[in-house]
Enzyme design. Structure first.
Site, PDB file in Angstrom:
ATOM      1  N   ASP A 184       0.414  -8.590 -62.513  1.00 16.15           N
ATOM      2  CA  ASP A 184      -1.132  -7.845 -62.027  1.00 16.15           C
ATOM      3  C   ASP A 184      -1.086  -8.482 -60.511  1.00 16.15           C
ATOM      4  O   ASP A 184      -1.588  -9.549 -60.011  1.00 16.15           O
ATOM      5  CB  ASP A 184      -2.116  -7.635 -62.829  1.00 16.15           C
ATOM      6  CG  ASP A 184      -3.146  -7.386 -62.589  1.00 16.15           C
ATOM      7  OD1 ASP A 184      -3.253  -6.383 -62.004  1.00 16.15           O
ATOM      8  OD2 ASP A 184      -4.827  -7.353 -63.062  1.00 16.15           O
ATOM      9  N   ASP A 219      -2.737  -0.262 -54.796  1.00 17.92           N
ATOM     10  CA  ASP A 219      -3.175  -1.431 -56.308  1.00 17.92           C
ATOM     11  C   ASP A 219      -2.076  -1.003 -56.821  1.00 17.92           C
ATOM     12  O   ASP A 219      -1.954   0.497 -57.546  1.00 17.92           O
ATOM     13  CB  ASP A 219      -4.777  -0.549 -56.774  1.00 17.92           C
ATOM     14  CG  ASP A 219      -4.965  -1.044 -57.831  1.00 17.92           C
ATOM     15  OD1 ASP A 219      -4.573  -2.539 -58.431  1.00 17.92           O
ATOM     16  OD2 ASP A 219      -5.669  -0.994 -59.143  1.00 17.92           O
TER      17      ASP A 219
END
Ligand SMILES: *[C@@H]1O[C@H](CO)[C@@H](O)[C@H](O)[C@H]1NC(C)=O
Ligand SMILES: *[C@@H]1O[C@H](CO)[C@@H](O)[C@H](O)[C@H]1NC(C)=O
Ligand SMILES: *[C@@H]1O[C@H](CO)[C@@H](O)[C@H](O)[C@H]1NC(C)=O
Ligand SMILES: *[C@@H]1O[C@H](CO)[C@@H](O)[C@H](O)[C@H]1NC(C)=O
Length: 456
Positions: A98, A330
């Site tokens: 992540d 993102d």
């Protein structure tokens, strides 16, 4: 200058690095609404996870038709699953890579939510970590606690242990948290900025420790994704792979938020729509799905008026959607989020009159837009354009009762943040440099070839 091949070959001879100076970590991309759901789907082996294919999204549409399970696709997240080995006994632990968080945490086999410990969650599938079995583990007694946007939480203790990312990258005393209370059956490997760490006392997270221990020369990594169908990718720590892009790799300074560099965002000026077959008039999208009218039905009309006023010469400018904002890269977001006005403008250019489906949280658009050659160019600060095929931005969303394919626009309105998710990143090879605070981008080239260079 970002990289210099000549300098590289000289510097590589110096004994600064333990090894190659770059490390590639492969991952699988999964999509869904929360960690548990995604990983369950993945490991049950029921084929591709939710959101992956038309049948999957079709299911969602089907459920909506019957008026139940209305989860807007817009909340969908993308997850990159990879495997680490942790501790002296090198237990395999699967984690979600992540870039939007900064802590590594793994699930303890003592997690009270596991069936073994009286809970209801099957924790064995993805690997747990038993700190008692590892002679290299030390805990520091500071509490760890994190909560994600999807409400998933994890609590435990901070500590250190040996962490094997690849067989040649084995970190000693890697900082990690061990969660003995979590409702997620998989841990998270956050590689973002220190400012995103959940701990009050900021610490050196894994990417920083990689540099400290001489594995990489610079705290940076490059992100590569494969085409939508294969749903794979890799993170290359410490390097850039020239075989994975075409044209020039162009560097941008990251725009800080309130003076703090937290997220990977750079100036995004405008979008240009390129259609092989120009859109003539309002498209009729026959649909049996429940849909509400477009919230901005007059846009197409205004566009027609502009065309009449300015004639054909305005054609080229007509294809441009002005943004003058910052685009946030993102990897954890599936779709693209633009301001409402920009989405309206995009709709007016590619599918005037398209209907807004409030259940899906998006616009239904003609599937013919997916034809090869249709694209949207993203112009970053007038320095670099990235071209995204419309087939990545228009998702096949299932079939209607006449067995006709239904499509949905993977670009949705959000006036707070402009977010460039997976459907953009699949076209954009990106190097994130957390030391110089830059993002370098180039047009993605899908390739198994490698031409890797260490970043100094
Ligand atoms: C995750 O999603 C699944 C299916 O959408 C749902 O059943 C489950 O309760 C969710 N879990 C959490 C922790 O939100
Ligand atoms: C939805 O309703 C139709 C009948 O109207 C039925 O055939 C179908 O099985 C239902 N689908 C779900 C997911 O319940
Ligand atoms: C820890 O060790 C015990 C006994 O050696 C073993 O049964 C157990 O599977 C190990 N647990 C993990 C998570 O490796
Ligand atoms: C324990 O480790 C965490 C994360 O590395 C750090 O934030 C915390 O300050 C440490 N606590 C102590 C007492 O050293």
């Amino acid at each position: 200058m970002l990289v210099n091949r000549l300098i590289q070959s000289v510097l590589l001879a110096t004994p600064i690095l333990c090894s190659d100076g770059f490390y590639k970590l492969d991952f699988d991309v999964r999509k869904g609404f929360n960690l548990t759901e995604v990983v369950d789907d993945f490991f049950k082996g029921i084929g591709d996870a939710i959101g992956d294919t038309l049948e999957d999204v079709g299911d969602l549409l089907g459920k909506r038709e019957n008026g139940s399970q209305q989860v807007p696709l817009t909340n969908e997240r993308a997850f990159y699953i990879t495997t680490l080995k942790i501790g002296s006994d090198a237990s395999d632990v699967r984690v979600l890579l992540d870039t939007g968080s900064a802590d590594l945490w793994v699930m303890s086999s003592k997690n009270s939510y596991c069936t073994e410990n009286g809970g209801s969650m099957n924790c064995d599938q993805y690997g747990t970590y038993n700190e008692d079995n590892s002679t290299t583990f030390s805990k520091n007694d500071t509490e760890f606690s994190i909560q994600y946007l999807d409400q998933t939480f994890a609590k435990g203790t901070w500590g250190q242990d040996t962490i094997e990312l690849t067989s040649s990258l084995i970190l000693k005393e890697g900082n990690l948290a061990v969660a003995d209370e979590t409702d997620s059956n998989v841990g998270v490997f956050g590689i973002g900025y220190k400012s995103l760490e959940s701990a009050q006392d900021k610490y050196d997270n894994i990417p920083i420790q990689m540099k400290q221990q001489g594995f990489i020369e610079k705290i940076c990594y490059s992100l590569y994704l494969t085409p939508a169908e294969s749903e794979k990718g890799s993170i290359l720590f410490g390097g850039v792979d020239h075989a994975k892009y075409t044209g020039e790799l162009v560097k941008f300074d990251i725009v800080p938020i309130n003076g703090v560099v937290r997220h990977f965002q750079i100036p995004l000026n405008d979008l240009t729509v390129n259609l092989i077959t120009p859109v003539q008039s309002a498209t009729t999208t026959a649909s049996t799905l429940v849909s509400s009218p477009s919230p901005h039905p007059t846009i197409a009309l205004i566009d027609d008026t502009i065309n009449q006023l300015f004639g054909k010469n305005s054609k080229r400018d007509d294809n441009v959607i002005t943004l003058n904002t910052n685009g946030l890269f993102d990897s954890g977001t599936t779709l693209t989020y633009l301001p409402q006005a920009a989405v309206d403008s995009l709709i007016s250019k590619i599918a005037p009159g398209a209907s807004y489906n409030s259940n899906l949280g998006g616009y239904q658009v003609p599937c013919s837009l997916r034809q090869e050659g249709n694209s949207v160019s993203y112009n970053f600060d007038n320095k670099k354009s990235i071209e995204v095929p419309l087939s990545d931005l228009v998702m096949i969303a299932g079939r209607d009762s006449m067995n006709q394919q239904q499509c949905m626009l993977g670009v949705v309105a959000n006036d707070d943040h402009t977010i460039l998710g997976d459907n953009f990143l699949r076209s954009c090879y990106t190097l994130f440099d957390l030391e110089d605070n830059t993002v370098s981008i180039a047009q993605m080239k899908y390739s198994d070839d490698e031409d890797i260079e260490v970043i100094h």
